[in-house]
Write an enzyme that holds these catalytic residues in place. Sequence first.
Site, PDB file in Angstrom:
ATOM      1  CB  SER A 221      18.996  -4.163  28.160  1.00  0.00           C
ATOM      2  OG  SER A 221      19.867  -3.574  27.519  1.00  0.00           O
TER       3      SER A 221
ATOM      4  CG  ASP B  67       9.851  -7.261  15.178  1.00  0.00           C
ATOM      5  OD1 ASP B  67       8.953  -6.474  15.632  1.00  0.00           O
ATOM      6  OD2 ASP B  67      10.378  -6.108  14.546  1.00  0.00           O
TER       7      ASP B  67
ATOM      8  CE  LYS C  11      20.846   0.705  28.687  1.00  0.00           C
ATOM      9  NZ  LYS C  11      20.713  -0.214  27.700  1.00  0.00           N
TER      10      LYS C  11
END
Length: 479
Positions: free
Chosen positions: A313, A324, A338
Site C-alpha cells: 500500500s 519511476d 495492494k
Amino acid sequence: MSSRLKVAGWVALGAVAGALTTMQLQANARSSLSPLPLEEMQQLAAVFGLVKAEYVEAVDEKKLINDAIGGMVSGLDPHSQFFDKKTFKEFREGTSGKFVGVGIEIGMEDGLVKIVSPIEGSPAFRAGLKSGDLISRIDDTAVRGLSIDQAVKKMRGDPATKVSLTIYRKAENRTFPVTIMREEIKVQSVRSKVIEPGYAWLRISQFQDRTVDDFAKKLEEIYKQEPNLKGLVLDLRNDPGGLLDGAIAVSAAFLPRNVEVVSTNGQIAESKASYKATPEDYRRRASDDPLKRLPAALKNVPLVVLVNEGSASASEIVAGALQDHKRATIMGAQTFGKGSVQTVRQLGPETALKITTARYYTPNGRAIQAKGIVPDVLLDETAEGNVFAALRMREADLEKHLNNGPEDNEARQKAREEARAKLEAEYAKRAEPPKPLPEFGSAEDFPLVQALNQLKGQPVIASKTAVERKAEAPSTTTP
C-alpha cells in the site's frame, strides 16, 4: 504445516493488522447511484424476520443487522470492512499510533511471543524487558497455541490495569515473572541510525498520523551527526502501509517539487486524482510543513529503498514513485501488491465503513494491484537464501482481491503449495528448525549489507533464484 514454519512479520503491539491507504473521514455515506432492488430487499427483510422468529435461540436485532452489513461489505474485496464500535476504536488507534498496552514490538518464535524491541519510555522498557526475551504466559494463559493477534489482545486493556507476563531470557537461561501497569503507548513508526561514517539507515514500520513528523526529526538527527551524508537506506520492509498523505510526504522529501507521486482512479469523481510532491498534497489542514526544515542535500543524496513481500500500500506508493523518477535503487523482494485505496465513511458516532474506492498508479501509470513493485535488484533474505519467502501471502493470494485482468488462480495456488511442500521437505531433513531472520537494521541483516554495498559502489550479492512473480493481464482502466 509445522508450527515452526508459520511466519509472522514484526508488528507493533496494538497496531491494526493489514495494509490500507486511508484517504479521508467523512460524516455521511454517499447516496445510492441507482434505485434499490426491491425484490432482493424484500428477501433480506424476510430472512431477518425468519431468523428473529424461528432461530433456535433469541438473537439480538442489532447484531443481526451489523452482521448483515459486515457480510455485504466483506464480499467485495479483502480490504473493505464495516467498523462496529470496537473495531472502529481499534482502527483509529492503529492510524493514530496510540494504544493502551505494555509497549513492545513483537514477533513469534517456536510458538512463543518474542520481544523484538521494547518501545523506549514504555512500561515494558521501564520494567527492564529486552530484545530477544520470550513471553511464555500472559496472566494465567499459556502463550503456546495462541496466534500473534490473540496474544496482542491479551496484553492490551484499559489504562492503569495490570498484566502479568512470564519471561524466558535465553541469554541468562532463566524464567521470571513481571507485572506491568498498562498505559497509553505512542508507537514509534520511524527508527534510524548512522551505521558507519557517511551512511545511515532509516526505517518506517507503518504510515501513521505522526510518521511524517518523526521522519523529519530522524533525518535532522542523522544530518546533525553526519552533515556530509554519502548515502541513505530507506527501509520499508514489512511496512503494511497506512495514511496516504504520509506516503506522499516521504516521497516528496526526496523528489523535486511538484512532480507526480501517485494518481488514483475509481468510479466517483473524487477518486480520480493526482497527488504531487507539494505541501498542498500532504500537509494536513493548517499544520506546518515538517519537511521544510530538511537540508537541501537530501534531494540528491544517493538512496536505496529496501522492500519485501510485506511492503504494501503506502510503502508501495513510495517505492513506485522513487523508482519511476529514477531517484532511488529499489532492492529486495517483489512487494505485496495492494494497489487499492480505501476511504472511511463515518456512519455514526461510533461506526464507519471502510470501502475500496479507487486503484492507485505510479507516476508512469503502472497499476500495482495484485502485482506489486519489482525491485531493480532482487535480494535473498539471508546469505544462505530465502528462508520464508515461499510461505508469505501476497495480494494476489487473497480471496476476492481486485483483478487487473484475467487470472489463473488455480495455477498460482498450485505453485504456492509446491513451494511450501518443497520447503517443508527440505527442513524435515535437517536436525534443527530454520533460524529466525535477523532483526532489521542489525549487523546480520543481509539485505541491508547489500544496500550499503550498492551505495558504496561495491559488489552486491543479488539473488540467483528469485524471479518476478508475473501479474495478471494489464488493466483496461486508465488513470
